[in-house]
Design an enzyme around this catalytic site. Structure first.
Site, PDB file in Angstrom:
ATOM      1  N   GLY A  37       0.827  -1.187   0.000  1.00 49.75           N
ATOM      2  CA  GLY A  37       0.000   0.000   0.000  1.00 49.75           C
ATOM      3  C   GLY A  37       0.863   1.238   0.000  1.00 49.75           C
ATOM      4  N   ARG A  38       0.250   2.362  -0.365  1.00 48.25           N
ATOM      5  CA  ARG A  38       0.977   3.628  -0.421  1.00 48.25           C
ATOM      6  C   ARG A  38       0.042   4.760  -0.042  1.00 48.25           C
ATOM      7  NH1 ARG A  38       2.441   4.137  -6.478  1.00 48.25           N
ATOM      8  NH2 ARG A  38       0.219   3.683  -6.557  1.00 48.25           N
ATOM      9  N   ASP A  92      -9.131  -0.056  -7.956  1.00 53.88           N
ATOM     10  CA  ASP A  92      -7.877   0.527  -8.442  1.00 53.88           C
ATOM     11  C   ASP A  92      -7.798   0.561  -9.960  1.00 53.88           C
ATOM     12  OD1 ASP A  92      -7.519  -2.239  -8.672  1.00 53.88           O
ATOM     13  OD2 ASP A  92      -5.878  -2.324  -7.227  1.00 53.88           O
TER      14      ASP A  92
END
Length: 470
Positions: A16-17, A235
């Site tokens: 994740g970011r 996403d």
């Protein structure tokens, strides 16, 4: 208009970011300020996501985002699709299952016993994948579903913890199999025995989900009332926003763990051809339809690398791909969508197994295995791109590859070669860019249609071109 700042939480199946984006009429950048692993956990009852650790890491990332850019005006969340958390009274009832958990097979049998796939497709237009949300619901114990009062897909769950507002963002909701023409299919929900009350109201990309809870705002250093904006929370929906394409003449491949290969169309395509080719109709931003096929993607290569490393052979991926490019011998082109490649495990052994069953020689070296995987992915990508154009009525003249796969020069070139069409690679950070673009448009930092957003991407992140060589 002047440039403004937004923050994106981008949760992938392996990491994740948190990203700070600056967007204006001639400005578009996305700078990661935090990265963290997303490691599933195997326990006695199956494979789960450690969603609390994931949320905690995202909150820490937001704290860093507001430290580096105090002027952030909005937050958006995207993640992978289909998986969900069950809640009662706002309390999570257990860590969400991972879509690669084997329990989904029971759900497929239960659902298709009530409604055959062809009938389902006529309602929801979804490609058959054994982990689609409706199959996962069918695999849940009846008493657990009955006890829950809310089911939230992963980005909706994160949004709920940030704001206290429970909503289902439309692009991700379209992957559940429970939408029909953009709304919950009440008849199907009832036929499958799913409690209707657990499905929250829908929200569209660009709409305001709610303000940060006061305690969350204080914890991350955000201004009171900072909004969380719904984006294309699947996403791939965010990634497609940032594909610098002409939608009437191009196919796209959002390439990471999965390879999502398709075209953008205005209306659902529910033809016998689409069903036979196992193409899916998923919601996109601004009501567009993502007509696409899920290809296994770089998962096969990354699992092969993990296998070799478990066996004591450290792998440097760029060096491995350089070696693969130098392979001149014939390597097998196998079916990357064979179900044997879906679960975690020994991918080289599974490739050997596939080769033995099909009477072809298996690779011998790690470079040959890598080349075989790349060639197989390129073939699947090329075929799916051309098929998407045929089924969707799009004259595909170029193929765009975005996401991590855009960095794989061998994959991009071989996809161009096998399709006989130019490949335009990039941006790598398409998902983050799509997330911040939808937020920025909602905030008034940019205006216009998807086409104008894509024009901004093309001007600020020009893709690399690969022409077919043979």
């Amino acid at each position: 208009m002047s440039a403004g700042a937004v923050a994106a939480i981008d949760l992938g199946a392996t990491s994740g970011r948190v990203i700070v984006g600056h967007v204006g009429p001639d400005t578009l950048d996305a700078t990661p300020v935090a990265r963290f692993p997303n490691d599933p956990v195997q326990v006695a009852d199956g494979l789960h996501w450690d969603v609390l650790s994931l949320y905690g890491a995202a909150v820490k990332g937001l704290r860093e985002a507001f430290r580096t850019e105090p002027g952030i005006s909005s937050i958006g969340v995207d993640s992978w699709a289909v998986d969900y958390g069950l809640l009662r009274g706002g309390r999570l009832l257990g860590n969400p299952f991972h879509y690669r958990d084997s329990r989904t097979a029971l759900g497929v049998e239960a659902v298709h016993g009530r409604m055959p796939q062809a009938d389902l497709y006529a309602r929801n237009g979804l490609q058959f994948l054994p982990f689609n949300t409706l199959y996962q619901f069918a695999a849940e114990p009846t008493e657990l579903l009955g006890f829950a009062d809310t089911a939230l897909l992963i980005p909706d769950l994160v949004g709920y913890w940030l704001t206290g507002e429970a909503r289902a963002e439309q692009t991700n909701a379209s992957t559940t199999g429970l939408l029909r023409e953009g709304v919950w299919d009440e008849e199907l929900v009832a036929a499958l025995g799913i409690p209707r009350g657990i499905l929250p109201p829908l929200i569209a990309p660009g709409e305001r989900l709610g303000a940060l809870l006061p305690e969350v705002a204080a914890a991350i250093g955000a201004a009171p009332g900072t909004p969380v904006t719904a984006v294309g929370s699947h996403d791939t929906a965010s990634a497609v926003v940032a594909v610098p394409m002409q939608a009437d003449a191009a196919a796209y491949i959002s390439c990471g763990t999965w390879g999502l290969v398709g075209v953008e169309v205005e209306h659902l395509v529910l033809t016998p051809d689409a069903l036979a080719a196992n193409f899916t109709n998923e919601g996109g931003v601004d009501g567009r339809i993502r007509l696409l096929h899920n290809v296994m993607g770089l998962w096969v290569l990354s699992e092969a690398v993990r296998t070799w490393e478990r066996q004591g052979h450290p792998i440097d991926l760029p060096t491995l791909l350089d070696s693969a490019e130098e392979v001149t011998s014939e390597v097998p082109v196998f079916d990357v969508d064979d179900p044997r490649f879906l679960p975690p495990g020994d991918m080289p052994a599974r490739i050997d197994e596939w080769c033995a069953e099909h009477g072809v020689a298996a690779p011998r070296t790690r470079a040959e295995y890598a080349r075989s995987i790349v060639e197989s992915l390129a073939q699947a990508f090329a075929e799916a791109s051309i098929e998407a154009g045929r089924i969707g009525g799009v004259d595909v003249r170029t193929i765009h590859i975005v996401g991590g796969g855009a960095l794989n020069e061998l994959l991009c070139q071989r996809t161009a070669d096998r399709a006989g069409l130019p490949v335009l690679a990039g941006p790598v950070e398409a998902t983050a860019l799509g997330n911040v673009l939808v937020q920025a448009r909602a905030a008034g930092f940019v205006t216009g249609s998807l086409e104008s957003l894509r024009d901004l991407v093309a001007r600020t992140h020009p893709p690399r071109r690969y022409d077919p060589k043979r």
